[in-house]
Scaffold this active site. Structure first.
Site, PDB file in Angstrom:
ATOM      1  N   ASP A 101       3.509   8.233  -6.427  1.00  0.00           N
ATOM      2  CA  ASP A 101       4.298   7.594  -5.045  1.00  0.00           C
ATOM      3  C   ASP A 101       4.610   6.135  -5.613  1.00  0.00           C
ATOM      4  O   ASP A 101       4.530   5.581  -4.282  1.00  0.00           O
ATOM      5  CB  ASP A 101       3.278   7.814  -4.079  1.00  0.00           C
ATOM      6  CG  ASP A 101       1.818   7.187  -4.655  1.00  0.00           C
ATOM      7  OD1 ASP A 101       1.678   6.339  -5.334  1.00  0.00           O
ATOM      8  OD2 ASP A 101       0.821   7.665  -3.878  1.00  0.00           O
ATOM      9  N   GLU A 123       2.390  15.788  -9.109  1.00  0.00           N
ATOM     10  CA  GLU A 123       1.438  15.198  -7.879  1.00  0.00           C
ATOM     11  C   GLU A 123       2.375  15.241  -6.745  1.00  0.00           C
ATOM     12  O   GLU A 123       2.164  14.284  -6.028  1.00  0.00           O
ATOM     13  CB  GLU A 123       0.825  13.907  -8.169  1.00  0.00           C
ATOM     14  CG  GLU A 123      -0.536  13.642  -7.446  1.00  0.00           C
ATOM     15  CD  GLU A 123      -0.940  12.285  -7.641  1.00  0.00           C
ATOM     16  OE1 GLU A 123      -2.129  12.379  -8.323  1.00  0.00           O
ATOM     17  OE2 GLU A 123      -0.692  11.316  -7.127  1.00  0.00           O
ATOM     18  N   GLU A 137       3.731   3.792  -0.296  1.00  0.00           N
ATOM     19  CA  GLU A 137       3.593   4.874  -1.098  1.00  0.00           C
ATOM     20  C   GLU A 137       3.893   6.329  -0.369  1.00  0.00           C
ATOM     21  O   GLU A 137       4.439   7.285  -0.855  1.00  0.00           O
ATOM     22  CB  GLU A 137       2.467   5.186  -1.857  1.00  0.00           C
ATOM     23  CG  GLU A 137       1.882   3.940  -2.949  1.00  0.00           C
ATOM     24  CD  GLU A 137       1.712   2.615  -2.366  1.00  0.00           C
ATOM     25  OE1 GLU A 137       1.291   1.864  -3.393  1.00  0.00           O
ATOM     26  OE2 GLU A 137       1.487   2.606  -1.159  1.00  0.00           O
ATOM     27  N   HIS A 213      -7.081  -2.661  -3.640  1.00  0.00           N
ATOM     28  CA  HIS A 213      -5.646  -3.237  -4.268  1.00  0.00           C
ATOM     29  C   HIS A 213      -4.562  -2.888  -3.217  1.00  0.00           C
ATOM     30  O   HIS A 213      -3.453  -3.443  -3.641  1.00  0.00           O
ATOM     31  CB  HIS A 213      -5.451  -2.502  -5.676  1.00  0.00           C
ATOM     32  CG  HIS A 213      -4.824  -1.278  -5.661  1.00  0.00           C
ATOM     33  ND1 HIS A 213      -5.565  -0.153  -5.399  1.00  0.00           N
ATOM     34  CD2 HIS A 213      -3.556  -0.693  -5.526  1.00  0.00           C
ATOM     35  CE1 HIS A 213      -4.973   0.791  -5.436  1.00  0.00           C
ATOM     36  NE2 HIS A 213      -3.918   0.566  -5.348  1.00  0.00           N
ATOM     37  N   ARG A 215      -1.608  -2.714  -0.462  1.00  0.00           N
ATOM     38  CA  ARG A 215      -0.849  -3.824   0.399  1.00  0.00           C
ATOM     39  C   ARG A 215      -1.493  -3.781   1.905  1.00  0.00           C
ATOM     40  O   ARG A 215      -1.600  -5.029   2.429  1.00  0.00           O
ATOM     41  CB  ARG A 215       0.540  -3.491   0.286  1.00  0.00           C
ATOM     42  CG  ARG A 215       1.275  -3.724  -1.120  1.00  0.00           C
ATOM     43  CD  ARG A 215       2.696  -3.381  -0.948  1.00  0.00           C
ATOM     44  NE  ARG A 215       3.488  -3.330  -2.295  1.00  0.00           N
ATOM     45  CZ  ARG A 215       3.872  -4.587  -2.772  1.00  0.00           C
ATOM     46  NH1 ARG A 215       4.096  -5.450  -2.016  1.00  0.00           N
ATOM     47  NH2 ARG A 215       4.677  -4.624  -3.894  1.00  0.00           N
ATOM     48  N   HIS A 244      -8.248  -6.792  -9.076  1.00  0.00           N
ATOM     49  CA  HIS A 244      -6.838  -6.579  -9.280  1.00  0.00           C
ATOM     50  C   HIS A 244      -6.192  -7.806  -9.274  1.00  0.00           C
ATOM     51  O   HIS A 244      -6.631  -8.816  -8.751  1.00  0.00           O
ATOM     52  CB  HIS A 244      -6.281  -5.891  -8.038  1.00  0.00           C
ATOM     53  CG  HIS A 244      -4.384  -5.335  -8.132  1.00  0.00           C
ATOM     54  ND1 HIS A 244      -3.639  -5.971  -8.337  1.00  0.00           N
ATOM     55  CD2 HIS A 244      -4.228  -4.099  -8.596  1.00  0.00           C
ATOM     56  CE1 HIS A 244      -2.505  -5.200  -8.586  1.00  0.00           C
ATOM     57  NE2 HIS A 244      -2.966  -4.062  -8.920  1.00  0.00           N
TER      58      HIS A 244
END
Length: 375
Positions: A101, A123, A137, A213, A215, A244
């Site tokens: 994604d 996936e 994503e 991690h 956003r 991260h």
């Protein structure tokens, strides 16, 4: 007599999770001489990707090297369009395979559509049903699914999502998740950590593994999680947090947690260290999708630092709980796992939710049957 050209497969890899999930597919494809299979890197998260490629012994034939400091999604997308589109015109693959994604996957799928090149999505079918969680994503994977000619769904839930969105069932195949192939390939009984920070982990003391991690976790959400970790630091536990590199994560984490006696902060771990740390830990706090897939193989309870997940299988099985980024909720369930043996046992169950480690074999067989009329 002119020799017949081998069927050309291009596997496109962006950030590190795509290395992990596409490596076993590439290795399986390379066993078949009638298939000419190569890797293209876009260069997302360069440092982490290079280490993962090394772990699997992979080398890329093409490298777009697209990452720039401070690059936004718009600029990254534009650069993938231009560079990947040019590469496609030059090498003319018979099939392009991408996973998951990311921006790499979404934009590469559109480029394939523009040039009428068959595209396979590994996936496929995952949905949170919230276009901003995870961001970007959720929309990326929907774009890839709409365009894909072959959909390799990891679970029946994912297949049902694809059917519900109008995808023709003839192109959908439930294969399991290739991350299980990678786990079985790299997991070792007596692993020695490369990261020396991990040598201070004490046997017999509860160990919490943390990753974060996304956003949508930047800002206040990550501060809430940090506050919870500071409270947990007062307990008789060890906390390992591979941080991260994004400054929106690294900045607040190191500012608040450096020097806490029971917390080990490290740079992102190589995959070998990470999966063996998962085996060693008591439970996991994470906003990662991949970790939600990996942890059930080792029977590790997961507290998901998100409000929604596109991987509901763990929640349904009772081995994952959505706790979001609420400090009190994180502390409540963490303390239950630390202090209530019955509650811990109810979540610490090994589950084969994402296949038996043969997804790559299934994918190669499907491709050969579809394009080469071969088993």
């Amino acid at each position: 007599m002119k020799l017949k050209r081998r069927f050309k497969v291009l596997i496109v890899i962006g950030p590190r999770p795509e290395v992990i999930k596409l490596a076993p597919i590439f290795l399986e494809f390379r066993k078949h001489k009638e298939l000419n299979t190569e890797i293209l890197l876009t260069g997302q998260h360069r440092q982490l990707t290079d280490q993962a490629m090394k772990d699997f012994g992979l080398k890329a034939k093409y490298d777009l090297n697209l990452m720039k400091k401070g690059q936004g999604l718009e600029e990254l997308s534009a650069r993938i369009f231009l560079k990947f589109g040019t590469i496609l015109k030059r090498i003319k693959p018979d099939l392009v395979i991408a996973e998951g994604d990311t921006t790499t996957t979404a934009i590469c799928s559109i480029c394939c559509y523009y040039q009428k090149i068959p595209f396979a999505h590994v996936e496929a079918g995952l949905r949170s049903f919230d276009k901003f969680q995870p961001f970007p994503e959720e929309i990326n994977r929907m774009i890839a699914d709409i365009i894909a000619d072959l959909h390799f769904a990891p679970t029946n839930d994912a297949r049902e999502n694809l059917i519900a969105s109008g995808i023709d069932g003839k192109g959908i195949f439930v294969t399991g998740n290739t991350v299980i192939d990678s786990l079985l390939l790299l997991s070792k009984k007596n692993h020695k950590f490369r990261d020396t920070n991990l040598n201070s982990i004490k046997e017999g003391k509860p160990l919490i593994l943390v990753t974060m991690h996304r956003r949508e976790s930047f800002g206040r959400p990550i501060k809430e999680v940090i506050a919870a970790l500071k409270e947990l630091n007062k307990e008789d536990v060890q906390i390992v947090y591979p941080v991260h590199l994004n400054p929106n994560v690294k900045g607040p984490v190191y500012k608040s947690l450096s020097g806490c006696k029971n917390i080990i902060l490290t740079d992102p771990l190589n995959y070998l260290d990470f999966i063996n740390l998962m085996k060693k830990c008591s439970f996991i706090l994470t906003d990662s999708g991949g970790v939600q897939e990996e942890a059930p193989t080792f029977g590790k309870p997961i507290l998901v630092l998100r409000n929604v997940t596109e991987r509901p299988e763990g929640v349904k099985a009772g081995i994952a709980k959505l706790v979001g980024t609420n400090r009190r909720k994180i502390l409540r369930f963490s303390n239950l796992l630390l202090n209530n043996k019955k509650f811990y046992s109810s979540m610490a169950k090994k589950k084969g939710l994402y296949g038996a480690g043969d997804a790559s074999k299934k994918i190669v067989k499907i491709v050969k049957t579809r394009f080469l009329n071969s088993n």
